[in-house]
Design a protein around this motif. Sequence first.
Motif, PDB file in Angstrom:
ATOM      1  N   ASN A  58       0.500  37.756  -4.419  1.00  0.00           N
ATOM      2  CA  ASN A  58       1.401  38.658  -4.201  1.00  0.00           C
ATOM      3  C   ASN A  58       1.196  39.223  -2.697  1.00  0.00           C
ATOM      4  OD1 ASN A  58       2.909  39.295  -7.026  1.00  0.00           O
ATOM      5  ND2 ASN A  58       1.652  40.976  -7.602  1.00  0.00           N
ATOM      6  N   LEU A  59      -0.074  39.093  -2.500  1.00  0.00           N
ATOM      7  CA  LEU A  59      -0.055  39.624  -0.901  1.00  0.00           C
ATOM      8  C   LEU A  59      -0.414  38.658  -0.027  1.00  0.00           C
ATOM      9  CD1 LEU A  59      -3.950  40.744  -1.838  1.00  0.00           C
ATOM     10  CD2 LEU A  59      -2.174  42.150  -1.191  1.00  0.00           C
ATOM     11  N   LYS A  60      -0.180  37.288  -0.282  1.00  0.00           N
ATOM     12  CA  LYS A  60       0.454  35.902   0.292  1.00  0.00           C
ATOM     13  C   LYS A  60       1.863  36.402   0.713  1.00  0.00           C
ATOM     14  CE  LYS A  60      -2.391  31.938  -0.855  1.00  0.00           C
ATOM     15  NZ  LYS A  60      -2.244  30.732  -1.431  1.00  0.00           N
ATOM     16  N   GLU A  62       3.345  39.420  -0.014  1.00  0.00           N
ATOM     17  CA  GLU A  62       3.128  40.462   1.065  1.00  0.00           C
ATOM     18  C   GLU A  62       3.541  40.150   2.290  1.00  0.00           C
ATOM     19  OE1 GLU A  62       0.991  43.593  -0.922  1.00  0.00           O
ATOM     20  OE2 GLU A  62       2.223  44.040  -2.516  1.00  0.00           O
ATOM     21  N   ASN A  63       2.683  39.267   2.982  1.00  0.00           N
ATOM     22  CA  ASN A  63       1.982  38.528   4.058  1.00  0.00           C
ATOM     23  C   ASN A  63       3.387  38.204   4.486  1.00  0.00           C
ATOM     24  OD1 ASN A  63      -0.341  39.805   4.683  1.00  0.00           O
ATOM     25  ND2 ASN A  63      -1.338  38.169   3.523  1.00  0.00           N
ATOM     26  N   GLU A  64       3.796  37.065   3.644  1.00  0.00           N
ATOM     27  CA  GLU A  64       4.443  36.472   4.605  1.00  0.00           C
ATOM     28  C   GLU A  64       6.731  37.032   4.650  1.00  0.00           C
ATOM     29  OE1 GLU A  64       5.751  33.695   1.808  1.00  0.00           O
ATOM     30  OE2 GLU A  64       4.365  32.083   1.918  1.00  0.00           O
ATOM     31  N   ILE A  66       5.995  40.677   5.720  1.00  0.00           N
ATOM     32  CA  ILE A  66       5.564  41.536   7.073  1.00  0.00           C
ATOM     33  C   ILE A  66       5.541  40.639   8.031  1.00  0.00           C
ATOM     34  CG2 ILE A  66       3.339  41.674   8.218  1.00  0.00           C
ATOM     35  CD1 ILE A  66       2.300  43.361   5.067  1.00  0.00           C
ATOM     36  N   ILE A  67       5.347  39.277   7.778  1.00  0.00           N
ATOM     37  CA  ILE A  67       4.844  38.276   9.185  1.00  0.00           C
ATOM     38  C   ILE A  67       6.791  37.301   9.517  1.00  0.00           C
ATOM     39  CG2 ILE A  67       5.124  35.930   9.905  1.00  0.00           C
ATOM     40  CD1 ILE A  67       2.044  35.539   8.121  1.00  0.00           C
TER      41      ILE A  67
END
Length: 162
Positions: A58-60, A62-64, A66-67
């Motif tokens: 999930n964090l990955k 979300e990071n993608e 956001i990026i």
Amino acid sequence: MIEPGIGLLFWMTLTFLILLFLLAKFAWKPILTAINEREVTIVDSLNQAKLARQEVENLKAENEIIIREAKVERDQILKEARDIRDRIVGEAKGIAKAEGDKMIDAARQTIQAEKSAAMADIKSQIGTLSVNIAESILKQKLDNDGAQDALVANILNTSNLN
């Protein structure tokens, strides 16, 4: 008499049954409890590992996201900056062109005014020179009275007097 192999088998079976009874009475419950607790601990650990793995995924994600959003925002900011730059350059070119056109018009007007002044000066000089030449020619031709009378008669005949 009992054979030696059967007696040994009897005692071994009896010992095994006693041992089995003692183990069932005193050891099986704590061993099974420990095994069950261990199984529960392992299952909990596996579940926590799954949850942690899902959280990392999930964090990955979300990071993608956001990026991607940051890249989109960066691209938008760059596009706006290019648009502003192009607008400013266009405005500057327009102002420079307008100023250049004003300067060219002013120069044309100055040139036209100077040309008109020069033409007027030339006309004045030509007029003065023509009068001086005519005066000199008339003085030479009209030295006597007969030539003067003939010139006056000629002018009167050629002009239309009403």
